[in-house]
Enzyme design. Structure first.
Site, PDB file in Angstrom:
ATOM      1  N   LYS A 194      34.859  41.263  33.906  1.00 48.13           N
ATOM      2  CA  LYS A 194      35.422  40.193  35.001  1.00 48.13           C
ATOM      3  C   LYS A 194      35.209  38.895  34.249  1.00 48.13           C
ATOM      4  CE  LYS A 194      32.244  38.491  37.823  1.00 48.13           C
ATOM      5  NZ  LYS A 194      32.281  36.917  38.089  1.00 48.13           N
TER       6      LYS A 194
ATOM      7  N   ASP B 198      38.319  36.396  38.451  1.00 47.42           N
ATOM      8  CA  ASP B 198      37.698  36.003  39.675  1.00 47.42           C
ATOM      9  C   ASP B 198      37.594  34.393  39.841  1.00 47.42           C
ATOM     10  OD1 ASP B 198      35.656  35.963  41.691  1.00 47.42           O
ATOM     11  OD2 ASP B 198      33.950  36.019  40.316  1.00 47.42           O
TER      12      ASP B 198
ATOM     13  N   LYS C  23      39.047  33.153  42.793  1.00 44.30           N
ATOM     14  CA  LYS C  23      38.643  32.764  43.831  1.00 44.30           C
ATOM     15  C   LYS C  23      39.403  31.486  44.953  1.00 44.30           C
ATOM     16  CE  LYS C  23      33.681  33.862  43.966  1.00 44.30           C
ATOM     17  NZ  LYS C  23      33.124  34.078  42.654  1.00 44.30           N
TER      18      LYS C  23
ATOM     19  N   ASP D 239      43.412  27.440  49.266  1.00 40.71           N
ATOM     20  CA  ASP D 239      44.370  26.165  49.355  1.00 40.71           C
ATOM     21  C   ASP D 239      45.262  26.328  50.489  1.00 40.71           C
ATOM     22  OD1 ASP D 239      45.830  23.735  48.981  1.00 40.71           O
ATOM     23  OD2 ASP D 239      45.052  23.710  46.860  1.00 40.71           O
TER      24      ASP D 239
ATOM     25  N   ASN E 145      51.632  27.927  50.279  1.00 41.55           N
ATOM     26  CA  ASN E 145      52.334  27.573  49.153  1.00 41.55           C
ATOM     27  C   ASN E 145      51.573  27.555  47.580  1.00 41.55           C
ATOM     28  OD1 ASN E 145      55.168  27.248  48.003  1.00 41.55           O
ATOM     29  ND2 ASN E 145      54.473  25.227  47.893  1.00 41.55           N
TER      30      ASN E 145
ATOM     31  N   THR F  29      27.896  35.128  49.326  1.00 46.67           N
ATOM     32  CA  THR F  29      26.527  35.588  49.350  1.00 46.67           C
ATOM     33  C   THR F  29      25.541  34.572  49.359  1.00 46.67           C
ATOM     34  OG1 THR F  29      26.610  36.385  47.195  1.00 46.67           O
ATOM     35  CG2 THR F  29      27.015  38.172  48.824  1.00 46.67           C
TER      36      THR F  29
ATOM     37  N   GLN G 214      19.663  37.031  41.604  1.00 48.42           N
ATOM     38  CA  GLN G 214      20.008  38.104  42.746  1.00 48.42           C
ATOM     39  C   GLN G 214      18.899  38.448  43.801  1.00 48.42           C
ATOM     40  OE1 GLN G 214      23.115  38.501  43.151  1.00 48.42           O
ATOM     41  NE2 GLN G 214      24.196  38.643  41.296  1.00 48.42           N
TER      42      GLN G 214
ATOM     43  N   GLY H 133      26.549  42.049  35.312  1.00 48.30           N
ATOM     44  CA  GLY H 133      26.729  41.186  34.336  1.00 48.30           C
ATOM     45  C   GLY H 133      25.569  41.255  33.402  1.00 48.30           C
ATOM     46  N   ARG H 134      24.460  40.496  33.740  1.00 48.69           N
ATOM     47  CA  ARG H 134      23.207  40.268  32.729  1.00 48.69           C
ATOM     48  C   ARG H 134      22.545  41.612  32.546  1.00 48.69           C
ATOM     49  NH1 ARG H 134      21.184  35.482  36.145  1.00 48.69           N
ATOM     50  NH2 ARG H 134      22.723  36.772  37.761  1.00 48.69           N
TER      51      ARG H 134
HETATM   52  O1  C5P Z   1      24.516  38.801  35.950  1.00 47.07           O
HETATM   53  P1  C5P Z   1      24.828  39.568  37.197  1.00 47.07           P
HETATM   54  O2  C5P Z   1      24.996  41.001  37.429  1.00 47.07           O
HETATM   55  O3  C5P Z   1      23.805  38.925  38.445  1.00 47.07           O
HETATM   56  O4  C5P Z   1      26.332  38.657  37.693  1.00 47.07           O
HETATM   57  C1  C5P Z   1      27.013  38.888  38.725  1.00 47.07           C
HETATM   58  C2  C5P Z   1      28.356  38.491  38.542  1.00 47.07           C
HETATM   59  O5  C5P Z   1      28.978  38.599  39.913  1.00 47.07           O
HETATM   60  C3  C5P Z   1      28.314  36.876  38.494  1.00 47.07           C
HETATM   61  O6  C5P Z   1      29.576  36.763  37.759  1.00 47.07           O
HETATM   62  C4  C5P Z   1      28.263  36.174  39.563  1.00 47.07           C
HETATM   63  O7  C5P Z   1      29.026  34.934  39.508  1.00 47.07           O
HETATM   64  C5  C5P Z   1      29.050  37.188  40.620  1.00 47.07           C
HETATM   65  N1  C5P Z   1      29.300  37.196  42.122  1.00 47.07           N
HETATM   66  C6  C5P Z   1      27.766  37.474  42.666  1.00 47.07           C
HETATM   67  N2  C5P Z   1      27.731  37.517  43.818  1.00 47.07           N
HETATM   68  C7  C5P Z   1      28.913  37.387  44.447  1.00 47.07           C
HETATM   69  C8  C5P Z   1      30.194  36.959  44.229  1.00 47.07           C
HETATM   70  C9  C5P Z   1      30.272  37.029  42.653  1.00 47.07           C
HETATM   71  O8  C5P Z   1      26.727  37.656  41.845  1.00 47.07           O
HETATM   72  N3  C5P Z   1      28.632  37.048  46.110  1.00 47.07           N
END
Ligand code: C5P
Length: 230
Positions: free
Chosen positions: A35, A64, A66, A69, A72, A120, A190, A210-211
Protein backbone atom coordinates in the site's frame (compact mmCIF):
# COMPACT_ATOMS: atom_id res chain seq x y z
CA UNK A 1 -13.43 -10.88 -7.81
CA UNK A 2 -10.38 -10.58 -5.58
CA UNK A 3 -8.78 -13.67 -7.08
CA UNK A 4 -5.03 -13.42 -7.48
CA UNK A 5 -4.89 -10.35 -5.28
CA UNK A 6 -3.01 -10.70 -2.01
CA UNK A 7 -4.79 -10.96 1.34
CA UNK A 8 -2.31 -8.50 2.87
CA UNK A 9 -1.19 -5.11 1.59
CA UNK A 10 1.82 -3.87 3.54
CA UNK A 11 1.60 -0.11 4.28
CA UNK A 12 4.87 1.47 3.19
CA UNK A 13 4.67 4.80 4.99
CA UNK A 14 7.99 6.53 4.38
CA UNK A 15 9.29 9.52 2.42
CA UNK A 16 12.56 7.60 1.82
CA UNK A 17 12.46 5.97 -1.63
CA UNK A 18 15.35 3.56 -1.04
CA UNK A 19 13.88 2.41 2.26
CA UNK A 20 10.52 1.84 0.54
CA UNK A 21 12.18 -0.10 -2.29
CA UNK A 22 14.28 -2.23 0.07
CA UNK A 23 11.29 -3.09 2.23
CA UNK A 24 9.21 -4.07 -0.79
CA UNK A 25 11.97 -6.26 -2.20
CA UNK A 26 12.38 -7.96 1.19
CA UNK A 27 8.69 -8.75 1.67
CA UNK A 28 7.97 -9.75 -1.96
CA UNK A 29 8.64 -13.50 -1.41
CA UNK A 30 5.87 -13.59 1.22
CA UNK A 31 3.35 -12.81 -1.51
CA UNK A 32 1.94 -9.73 0.18
CA UNK A 33 1.10 -6.60 -1.79
CA UNK A 34 2.04 -3.00 -1.12
CA UNK A 35 0.00 0.00 0.00
CA UNK A 36 1.42 3.36 -1.07
CA UNK A 37 -0.30 6.40 0.39
CA UNK A 38 -0.23 10.15 0.39
CA UNK A 39 3.19 10.42 2.02
CA UNK A 40 4.87 8.32 -0.68
CA UNK A 41 2.84 9.80 -3.55
CA UNK A 42 3.43 13.40 -2.53
CA UNK A 43 7.14 12.68 -2.24
CA UNK A 44 7.66 10.74 -5.48
CA UNK A 45 4.51 11.09 -7.60
CA UNK A 46 3.30 8.73 -10.34
CA UNK A 47 6.89 8.27 -11.45
CA UNK A 48 7.75 6.90 -8.00
CA UNK A 49 4.96 4.33 -8.33
CA UNK A 50 6.31 3.31 -11.76
CA UNK A 51 9.84 3.02 -10.36
CA UNK A 52 8.60 0.76 -7.55
CA UNK A 53 6.85 -1.42 -10.14
CA UNK A 54 10.00 -1.61 -12.27
CA UNK A 55 12.52 -2.18 -9.49
CA UNK A 56 10.44 -4.50 -7.30
CA UNK A 57 9.09 -6.96 -9.88
CA UNK A 58 5.66 -5.39 -10.22
CA UNK A 59 4.00 -6.07 -6.84
CA UNK A 60 0.21 -5.63 -6.54
CA UNK A 61 -0.25 -2.04 -5.33
CA UNK A 62 -3.09 -0.41 -3.41
CA UNK A 63 -2.70 3.31 -4.13
CA UNK A 64 -4.39 4.92 -1.12
CA UNK A 65 -5.01 8.51 -2.25
CA UNK A 66 -8.64 8.91 -1.06
CA UNK A 67 -9.93 11.27 -3.74
CA UNK A 68 -12.71 13.72 -2.84
CA UNK A 69 -13.76 16.50 -5.26
CA UNK A 70 -16.46 17.21 -7.85
CA UNK A 71 -17.24 14.24 -10.12
CA UNK A 72 -15.39 15.55 -13.18
CA UNK A 73 -12.19 16.21 -11.23
CA UNK A 74 -12.20 12.89 -9.39
CA UNK A 75 -12.91 11.07 -12.67
CA UNK A 76 -9.85 12.71 -14.20
CA UNK A 77 -7.67 11.80 -11.22
CA UNK A 78 -8.89 8.19 -11.22
CA UNK A 79 -8.42 7.91 -15.00
CA UNK A 80 -4.81 9.07 -14.69
CA UNK A 81 -3.95 7.02 -11.58
CA UNK A 82 -5.52 3.79 -12.81
CA UNK A 83 -3.41 4.01 -15.99
CA UNK A 84 -0.47 3.20 -13.70
CA UNK A 85 -1.81 -0.35 -13.49
CA UNK A 86 -2.37 -0.46 -9.73
CA UNK A 87 -4.55 -3.20 -8.25
CA UNK A 88 -6.61 -0.93 -5.98
CA UNK A 89 -7.41 2.78 -5.86
CA UNK A 90 -9.80 4.64 -3.54
CA UNK A 91 -12.11 7.64 -3.17
CA UNK A 92 -14.20 9.02 -0.29
CA UNK A 93 -17.77 7.72 -0.31
CA UNK A 94 -18.82 11.10 1.13
CA UNK A 95 -18.13 12.54 -2.33
CA UNK A 96 -21.54 11.07 -3.18
CA UNK A 97 -23.17 8.77 -5.71
CA UNK A 98 -22.47 10.87 -8.81
CA UNK A 99 -18.82 11.31 -7.89
CA UNK A 100 -18.36 7.59 -7.30
CA UNK A 101 -20.17 6.66 -10.53
CA UNK A 102 -17.98 9.07 -12.50
CA UNK A 103 -14.89 7.65 -10.82
CA UNK A 104 -15.90 4.08 -11.61
CA UNK A 105 -16.62 4.93 -15.26
CA UNK A 106 -13.17 6.50 -15.54
CA UNK A 107 -11.30 3.71 -13.76
CA UNK A 108 -9.31 1.25 -15.87
CA UNK A 109 -11.08 -2.14 -15.73
CA UNK A 110 -8.08 -3.94 -14.27
CA UNK A 111 -7.99 -1.56 -11.26
CA UNK A 112 -10.48 -2.14 -8.45
CA UNK A 113 -12.04 1.00 -7.03
CA UNK A 114 -13.05 1.13 -3.36
CA UNK A 115 -14.31 3.87 -1.02
CA UNK A 116 -13.52 5.14 2.44
CA UNK A 117 -16.80 5.38 4.37
CA UNK A 118 -16.06 7.30 7.60
CA UNK A 119 -12.45 7.87 8.59
CA UNK A 120 -11.68 5.82 11.69
CA UNK A 121 -10.14 8.92 13.25
CA UNK A 122 -13.71 10.22 13.76
CA UNK A 123 -15.58 9.52 16.98
CA UNK A 124 -19.16 10.57 17.76
CA UNK A 125 -18.32 14.05 19.16
CA UNK A 126 -15.96 14.89 16.32
CA UNK A 127 -18.37 13.75 13.62
CA UNK A 128 -21.11 15.97 15.10
CA UNK A 129 -18.66 18.88 15.37
CA UNK A 130 -17.96 18.45 11.65
CA UNK A 131 -21.67 18.94 10.97
CA UNK A 132 -22.76 15.34 10.41
CA UNK A 133 -25.39 13.33 12.26
CA UNK A 134 -24.08 11.08 14.99
CA UNK A 135 -24.37 7.29 14.69
CA UNK A 136 -21.14 6.34 12.98
CA UNK A 137 -22.06 2.68 12.57
CA UNK A 138 -25.30 3.52 10.73
CA UNK A 139 -23.51 6.02 8.52
CA UNK A 140 -20.82 3.49 7.64
CA UNK A 141 -23.50 1.03 6.52
CA UNK A 142 -25.37 3.71 4.57
CA UNK A 143 -22.21 4.81 2.80
CA UNK A 144 -21.16 1.28 2.02
CA UNK A 145 -24.55 0.70 0.37
CA UNK A 146 -24.11 3.95 -1.59
CA UNK A 147 -20.67 2.72 -2.67
CA UNK A 148 -22.20 -0.53 -3.85
CA UNK A 149 -25.01 1.31 -5.67
CA UNK A 150 -22.36 3.34 -7.51
CA UNK A 151 -20.85 0.08 -8.77
CA UNK A 152 -17.59 0.23 -6.83
CA UNK A 153 -15.78 -2.91 -5.75
CA UNK A 154 -15.72 -2.47 -1.97
CA UNK A 155 -14.83 -0.25 0.98
CA UNK A 156 -12.04 0.41 3.43
CA UNK A 157 -13.41 -0.33 6.90
CA UNK A 158 -12.41 -0.88 10.50
CA UNK A 159 -12.21 -4.43 11.80
CA UNK A 160 -15.26 -3.78 13.97
CA UNK A 161 -17.43 -3.16 10.92
CA UNK A 162 -16.48 -6.28 8.98
CA UNK A 163 -19.37 -8.51 10.00
CA UNK A 164 -22.10 -5.90 9.58
CA UNK A 165 -20.75 -4.87 6.17
CA UNK A 166 -20.29 -8.43 4.97
CA UNK A 167 -23.89 -9.25 5.76
CA UNK A 168 -25.22 -5.96 4.34
CA UNK A 169 -23.18 -5.96 1.13
CA UNK A 170 -22.89 -9.65 0.29
CA UNK A 171 -19.91 -11.82 -0.52
CA UNK A 172 -18.82 -10.09 -3.74
CA UNK A 173 -17.68 -6.86 -2.08
CA UNK A 174 -14.10 -6.17 -1.01
CA UNK A 175 -13.48 -5.20 2.61
CA UNK A 176 -10.00 -3.70 3.00
CA UNK A 177 -9.18 -3.52 6.71
CA UNK A 178 -6.41 -1.56 8.49
CA UNK A 179 -5.78 -1.56 12.25
CA UNK A 180 -4.55 -5.16 12.22
CA UNK A 181 -2.04 -6.48 14.74
CA UNK A 182 -0.69 -10.03 15.12
CA UNK A 183 -1.12 -11.29 18.71
CA UNK A 184 1.52 -9.80 20.98
CA UNK A 185 2.63 -6.99 18.66
CA UNK A 186 2.64 -3.30 19.55
CA UNK A 187 -0.66 -1.47 18.85
CA UNK A 188 1.27 1.77 18.14
CA UNK A 189 -1.35 4.51 17.67
CA UNK A 190 -4.12 2.13 16.54
CA UNK A 191 -6.95 2.20 19.08
CA UNK A 192 -9.15 -0.71 18.01
CA UNK A 193 -7.10 -3.60 16.72
CA UNK A 194 -7.77 -7.16 15.61
CA UNK A 195 -5.52 -10.08 14.70
CA UNK A 196 -5.12 -11.08 11.05
CA UNK A 197 -6.81 -14.46 11.60
CA UNK A 198 -9.77 -12.92 13.39
CA UNK A 199 -10.33 -10.26 10.73
CA UNK A 200 -10.21 -12.82 7.90
CA UNK A 201 -12.58 -15.14 9.76
CA UNK A 202 -15.07 -12.31 10.18
CA UNK A 203 -15.09 -11.69 6.42
CA UNK A 204 -12.30 -9.28 5.49
CA UNK A 205 -10.95 -9.77 1.96
CA UNK A 206 -7.73 -7.77 2.47
CA UNK A 207 -5.77 -6.56 5.47
CA UNK A 208 -3.61 -3.42 5.55
CA UNK A 209 -0.65 -4.02 7.86
CA UNK A 210 2.25 -1.60 8.21
CA UNK A 211 4.47 -1.30 11.27
CA UNK A 212 4.23 -4.92 12.48
CA UNK A 213 6.06 -5.71 9.20
CA UNK A 214 8.03 -2.57 8.37
CA UNK A 215 9.14 -1.98 11.97
CA UNK A 216 10.24 -5.57 12.48
CA UNK A 217 13.93 -6.55 12.67
CA UNK A 218 13.16 -9.01 9.89
CA UNK A 219 10.36 -7.69 7.63
CA UNK A 220 10.56 -10.72 5.33
CA UNK A 221 9.89 -13.15 8.20
CA UNK A 222 7.22 -10.92 9.72
CA UNK A 223 5.35 -10.76 6.41
CA UNK A 224 5.71 -14.50 5.83
CA UNK A 225 4.49 -15.33 9.35
CA UNK A 226 1.40 -13.16 8.84
CA UNK A 227 0.66 -14.66 5.41
CA UNK A 228 1.02 -18.16 6.86
CA UNK A 229 -1.31 -17.35 9.74
CA UNK A 230 -4.34 -16.60 7.56
O1 C5P B 1 1.37 0.68 10.66
P1 C5P B 1 -0.10 0.37 10.60
O2 C5P B 1 -0.40 -1.11 10.44
O3 C5P B 1 -0.87 1.00 11.73
O4 C5P B 1 -0.55 1.07 9.24
C1 C5P B 1 -1.88 1.13 8.84
C2 C5P B 1 -2.00 1.85 7.53
O5 C5P B 1 -3.37 1.93 7.19
C3 C5P B 1 -1.45 3.27 7.54
O6 C5P B 1 -0.96 3.54 6.22
C4 C5P B 1 -2.68 4.11 7.82
O7 C5P B 1 -2.59 5.39 7.27
C5 C5P B 1 -3.75 3.29 7.09
N1 C5P B 1 -5.11 3.46 7.58
C6 C5P B 1 -5.46 3.25 8.89
N2 C5P B 1 -6.75 3.43 9.29
C7 C5P B 1 -7.67 3.81 8.41
C8 C5P B 1 -7.33 4.02 7.07
C9 C5P B 1 -6.02 3.84 6.68
O8 C5P B 1 -4.62 2.89 9.70
N3 C5P B 1 -8.92 3.93 8.80
Amino acid sequence: MTQNLPSVFCAIDTPDFDRAKNLIVQIAPSGCGVKLGLEFFNSFGPDGVKRIMDKCDNPPIFLDLKYYDIPNTVAGAVRAASKLGVAYLNVHASGGLDMMKAAKDACAPETKLIAVTILTSFDEPSIEAAGYQSGIQDRVLQMAKLTQDAGLDGVVCSSHEIEALRSACGSDFALMVPGIRPAGSDANDQKRIMTPQNAMEKGATHLVIGRPITGSDNPANAATDIMNSI
